[in-house]
Write an enzyme that holds these catalytic residues in place. Structure first.
Site, PDB file in Angstrom:
ATOM      1  N   VAL A  48      38.774  43.004  36.253  1.00 14.12           N
ATOM      2  CA  VAL A  48      37.408  42.681  36.661  1.00 14.12           C
ATOM      3  C   VAL A  48      36.638  42.368  35.381  1.00 14.12           C
ATOM      4  O   VAL A  48      37.170  42.496  34.289  1.00 14.12           O
ATOM      5  CB  VAL A  48      36.705  43.817  37.442  1.00 14.12           C
ATOM      6  CG1 VAL A  48      37.130  43.845  38.878  1.00 14.12           C
ATOM      7  CG2 VAL A  48      36.925  45.157  36.780  1.00 14.12           C
ATOM      8  N   LYS A  79      24.784  32.195  34.480  1.00 15.40           N
ATOM      9  CA  LYS A  79      24.033  33.432  34.731  1.00 15.40           C
ATOM     10  C   LYS A  79      22.740  33.404  33.910  1.00 15.40           C
ATOM     11  O   LYS A  79      22.782  33.380  32.678  1.00 15.40           O
ATOM     12  CB  LYS A  79      24.898  34.639  34.332  1.00 15.40           C
ATOM     13  CG  LYS A  79      24.160  35.960  34.478  1.00 15.40           C
ATOM     14  CD  LYS A  79      25.054  37.132  34.106  1.00 15.40           C
ATOM     15  CE  LYS A  79      24.256  38.427  34.047  1.00 15.40           C
ATOM     16  NZ  LYS A  79      25.046  39.544  33.530  1.00 15.40           N
ATOM     17  N   VAL A 200      55.043  49.938  25.594  1.00 19.50           N
ATOM     18  CA  VAL A 200      55.089  50.853  24.444  1.00 19.50           C
ATOM     19  C   VAL A 200      55.417  52.240  24.974  1.00 19.50           C
ATOM     20  O   VAL A 200      54.717  52.754  25.856  1.00 19.50           O
ATOM     21  CB  VAL A 200      53.726  50.877  23.717  1.00 19.50           C
ATOM     22  CG1 VAL A 200      53.744  51.870  22.561  1.00 19.50           C
ATOM     23  CG2 VAL A 200      53.341  49.482  23.239  1.00 19.50           C
TER      24      VAL A 200
HETATM   25  C1  LIG Z   1      34.376  48.231  37.735  1.00 13.43           C
HETATM   26  C2  LIG Z   1      34.316  47.454  36.458  1.00 13.43           C
HETATM   27  C3  LIG Z   1      33.527  46.309  36.381  1.00 13.43           C
HETATM   28  C4  LIG Z   1      33.410  45.606  35.191  1.00 13.43           C
HETATM   29  N1  LIG Z   1      32.605  44.514  35.112  1.00 13.43           N
HETATM   30  C5  LIG Z   1      32.406  43.920  33.920  1.00 13.43           C
HETATM   31  C6  LIG Z   1      31.509  42.829  33.784  1.00 13.43           C
HETATM   32  O1  LIG Z   1      30.931  42.339  34.743  1.00 13.43           O
HETATM   33  N2  LIG Z   1      31.326  42.322  32.554  1.00 13.43           N
HETATM   34  C7  LIG Z   1      31.968  42.803  31.454  1.00 13.43           C
HETATM   35  O2  LIG Z   1      31.710  42.329  30.346  1.00 13.43           O
HETATM   36  N3  LIG Z   1      32.881  43.783  31.571  1.00 13.43           N
HETATM   37  C8  LIG Z   1      33.095  44.356  32.761  1.00 13.43           C
HETATM   38  N4  LIG Z   1      34.002  45.371  32.868  1.00 13.43           N
HETATM   39  C9  LIG Z   1      34.816  45.721  31.738  1.00 13.43           C
HETATM   40  C10 LIG Z   1      35.991  44.771  31.657  1.00 13.43           C
HETATM   41  O3  LIG Z   1      36.767  44.841  32.826  1.00 13.43           O
HETATM   42  C11 LIG Z   1      36.856  45.140  30.516  1.00 13.43           C
HETATM   43  O4  LIG Z   1      36.064  45.203  29.391  1.00 13.43           O
HETATM   44  C12 LIG Z   1      37.912  44.111  30.308  1.00 13.43           C
HETATM   45  O5  LIG Z   1      38.686  43.977  31.444  1.00 13.43           O
HETATM   46  C13 LIG Z   1      38.769  44.445  29.141  1.00 13.43           C
HETATM   47  O6  LIG Z   1      39.636  45.416  29.437  1.00 13.43           O
HETATM   48  P1  LIG Z   1      40.679  45.794  28.330  1.00 13.43           P
HETATM   49  O7  LIG Z   1      41.333  44.558  27.802  1.00 13.43           O
HETATM   50  O8  LIG Z   1      40.067  46.723  27.362  1.00 13.43           O
HETATM   51  O9  LIG Z   1      41.716  46.657  29.172  1.00 13.43           O
HETATM   52  P2  LIG Z   1      42.741  46.238  30.321  1.00 13.43           P
HETATM   53  O10 LIG Z   1      42.324  45.068  31.083  1.00 13.43           O
HETATM   54  O11 LIG Z   1      43.058  47.496  31.070  1.00 13.43           O
HETATM   55  O12 LIG Z   1      44.040  45.817  29.511  1.00 13.43           O
HETATM   56  C14 LIG Z   1      44.892  46.786  28.965  1.00 13.43           C
HETATM   57  C15 LIG Z   1      46.150  46.121  28.431  1.00 13.43           C
HETATM   58  O13 LIG Z   1      46.966  47.088  27.808  1.00 13.43           O
HETATM   59  C16 LIG Z   1      48.279  46.944  28.253  1.00 13.43           C
HETATM   60  N5  LIG Z   1      48.972  48.229  28.167  1.00 13.43           N
HETATM   61  C17 LIG Z   1      48.539  49.439  28.600  1.00 13.43           C
HETATM   62  N6  LIG Z   1      49.476  50.367  28.357  1.00 13.43           N
HETATM   63  C18 LIG Z   1      50.520  49.724  27.763  1.00 13.43           C
HETATM   64  C19 LIG Z   1      51.782  50.122  27.289  1.00 13.43           C
HETATM   65  N7  LIG Z   1      52.239  51.388  27.399  1.00 13.43           N
HETATM   66  N8  LIG Z   1      52.594  49.199  26.744  1.00 13.43           N
HETATM   67  C20 LIG Z   1      52.192  47.905  26.633  1.00 13.43           C
HETATM   68  N9  LIG Z   1      51.010  47.468  27.069  1.00 13.43           N
HETATM   69  C21 LIG Z   1      50.192  48.374  27.631  1.00 13.43           C
HETATM   70  C22 LIG Z   1      48.137  46.445  29.688  1.00 13.43           C
HETATM   71  O14 LIG Z   1      49.313  45.819  30.123  1.00 13.43           O
HETATM   72  C23 LIG Z   1      46.997  45.456  29.500  1.00 13.43           C
HETATM   73  O15 LIG Z   1      47.515  44.236  29.028  1.00 13.43           O
HETATM   74  C24 LIG Z   1      34.146  46.048  34.064  1.00 13.43           C
HETATM   75  C25 LIG Z   1      34.984  47.170  34.149  1.00 13.43           C
HETATM   76  C26 LIG Z   1      35.072  47.868  35.329  1.00 13.43           C
HETATM   77  C27 LIG Z   1      35.966  49.079  35.405  1.00 13.43           C
END
Ligand SMILES: Cc1cc2nc3c(=O)[nH]c(=O)nc-3n(C[C@H](O)[C@H](O)[C@H](O)COP(=O)(O)OP(=O)(O)OC[C@H]3O[C@@H](n4cnc5c(N)ncnc54)[C@H](O)[C@@H]3O)c2cc1C
Length: 515
Positions: A48, A79, A200
């Site tokens: 998301v 937006k 990992v």
């Molecule tokens: C309800 C909700 C609504 C949101 N709405 C917004 C919004 O409108 N605007 C905004 O700016 N942000 C929003 N966010 C935040 C946004 O979703 C995140 O900032 C964005 O998705 C980035 O996530 P991330 O890359 O940190 O983590 P994730 O998307 O969780 O990615 C994690 C990565 O790590 C990898 N990984 C995990 N464990 C391992 C392992 N053991 N080995 C190898 N790989 C691994 C996974 O495969 C994945 O590729 C929202 C979040 C939530 C929960």
């Protein structure tokens, strides 16, 4: 002599944070470092994150990606604002629009002139006198070009309002975050970032100082590096799993801890703004993409069950659902240190301020910018690390305060959730800001904090915090001068918006997705 330069950067995680970090670092550092990104498609991404704030436009500029191409590829829309419904009280609505509101005059911010006008009209009315300026009171948003365009579902790129000193439209994007991530991935891979698919399963620490030496994948492969960037999402595989950095909880200020999300068909219009509608124990977003609406209900599990939250979500869709509801859990707060030894956490691994003002993607973009500014060598100088942590904490805490303001400044007392929000003890800085505004109409930007006084102003007024005084300089204008000043701004804004096409027409003309 050992070369102190960092040569090998390892990014764990391929969500928005991982690919944003990979794209920006590879663009800036070129062949000076080798970047390897490890991700597990079996684990997947949060998926998301469709709404952004205007700073996102710096990312496309920095990477040299054409904005229309980006919006076309990610099925994006424009937006201009967030519309807050039912936050102050049920039936109430206001916008947090991204553009300036009015124009400051000399040393006094615009709000002081607007407040004088408002107070004079209100006292005319309460004295039973016919208002000298007509009966309707122009609200604050009559002076905001973004707000007026949003109300009429219009948009055009416009840096200035005609030849006037008024600044023009300031906009962000709604987009499909997964498609945006793929765009970043292509960009990063074209600049030499190597992606490894794999899970990992272990992290090896150096005995001497506890720095991360390498990670081990399920396949048995070991990946060593100088600098590790933890983008593994909420689990914080390196920063928490391996380094046990600790987490500061902010649940007492940001009480929601779950979300249920679903896509639905569009209603009739593609609005150029996000809707955030308060519910009994949380709020619900509606984000228009070109092909669907993204919807999510963010709620507090102490006050509402998952089933009730899902029912609320489904009952507020504008069109038929396109998939099944999906649950997410989170814990608002941040790591005690986002940089620990040779590991820096980005994105959800670093902390989470809930999505009410769509700040997560920006916070990761800002974190990468900070890393580039302070790029270390293998000595990982502790003063540099401390400064990075200090700046990050400042940015997160001020952003947290801005979100907490929405929850706290409410007149709602219809549920236990809202009663608790209204009476919660505030972070010290926030309590001071509210009091300062209430007493004097003043808002000062705290250092490099993310949200500008224009943002604070709209949310404070929108949530019903009404100043009792304004700056004495606002009395320096005669009544005729004040009327002229305010009327001119409103007229300029109205005329500029009248020249803009409908948002849907703008999309069709510039970045309509193929399917
Ligand atoms: C309800 C909700 C609504 C949101 N709405 C917004 C919004 O409108 N605007 C905004 O700016 N942000 C929003 N966010 C935040 C946004 O979703 C995140 O900032 C964005 O998705 C980035 O996530 P991330 O890359 O940190 O983590 P994730 O998307 O969780 O990615 C994690 C990565 O790590 C990898 N990984 C995990 N464990 C391992 C392992 N053991 N080995 C190898 N790989 C691994 C996974 O495969 C994945 O590729 C929202 C979040 C939530 C929960």
């Amino acid at each position: 002599m050992n070369d102190p330069r960092i040569r090998h950067v390892v990014i764990v995680g391929g969500g928005t944070a991982g690919w944003m970090t990979a794209a920006l670092l590879s663009q800036a550092l070129g062949s000076q470092v080798q970047i390897r990104l490890v991700e597990s498609s079996e684990i997947g991404i949060v998926g998301v994150g469709e709404a952004t704030i205007p700073q996102i436009r710096h990312v496309s500029k920095f990477l040299g990606i054409d904005e229309d191409e980006l919006l076309k590829a990610s099925r994006g829309t424009i937006k201009l604002a967030v519309q807050f419904n039912d936050w102050r009280r049920i039936g109430d609505t206001y916008l947090h629009a991204f553009s300036d509101v009015g124009l400051p005059l000399g040393l006094a911010g615009f709000q002081h002139y607007w407040l004088r006008d408002l107070q004079e009209r209100t006292s005319d009315a309460s004295a039973g006198a016919a208002s000298r300026r007509g009966n309707s009171v122009p609200d604050l948003w009559a002076y905001s070009i973004n707000a007026q365009a949003a109300n009429l579902n219009r948009f055009a790129r416009m840096d200035k309002v005609g030849d006037s000193p008024l600044t023009g439209i300031r906009y962000a994007y709604h987009f499909d975050a997964a498609r945006f991530g793929q765009l970043l991935r292509r960009h990063a891979e074209q600049r030499g970032v190597v992606r490894t698919e794999g899970k990992v399963v272990d992290v090896a620490l150096r005995e001497i100082d506890g720095f991360i030496e390498s990670i081990r994948l399920e396949s048995g492969e070991t990946v060593a590096g100088d600098l590790f960037i933890d983008c593994s999402g909420f689990r914080g595989l390196l920063i928490e799993g391996a380094l046990k950095t600790g987490y500061d909880s902010w649940q007492h200020w940001l009480p929601c801890d779950r979300a249920v999300v679903i896509a639905s068909e569009h209603g009739d219009t593609i609005r150029p703004y996000t809707q955030a509608s308060a519910q009994k124990a949380g709020w619900q977003w509606r984000i228009p993409l070109q092909h669907l609406d993204s919807n999510g209900h963010v709620y507090c599990s102490r006050h509402v069950s998952d089933d009730e939250a899902t029912a609320t979500l489904l009952s507020h869709l504008e069109g038929p659902a396109l998939d099944e509801p999906r649950q997410l859990r989170f814990h608002t707060g941040m790591r005690k240190n986002v940089w620990n030894r040779n590991c820096i956490a980005m994105g959800l691994a670093s902390g989470f301020i809930e999505p009410l003002e769509s700040t997560s993607i920006h916070l990761m973009q800002s974190a990468v910018g900070r890393l580039l500014t302070m790029f270390p060598d293998k000595n990982f100088d502790p003063s540099l690390v401390a400064e990075y942590n200090r700046q990050t904490r400042f940015e997160y805490e001020r952003t947290r305060d801005f979100i907490a303001l929405h929850y706290h400044a409410t007149e709602r007392d219809d549920t236990e959730f809202w009663r608790q929000c209204a009476t919660m003890e505030l972070p010290e800085g926030l309590a001071h800001r509210i009091e300062l505004f209430r007493q004097s109409g003043h808002i000062f930007r705290d250092g490099e904090e993310l949200f500008t006084p224009m943002g604070w102003l709209q949310v404070m007024i929108g949530q019903g915090i009404q100043p009792v005084r304004y700056h004495p300089l606002a009395d320096g204008l005669s009544q005729v001068q004040l009327d002229g000043f305010l009327t001119d701004i409103r007229t300029l804004v109205e005329r500029a918006v009248a020249t803009m096409p409908e948002h849907a027409e703008f999309i069709a003309r510039h970045f309509k997705a193929d399917s």
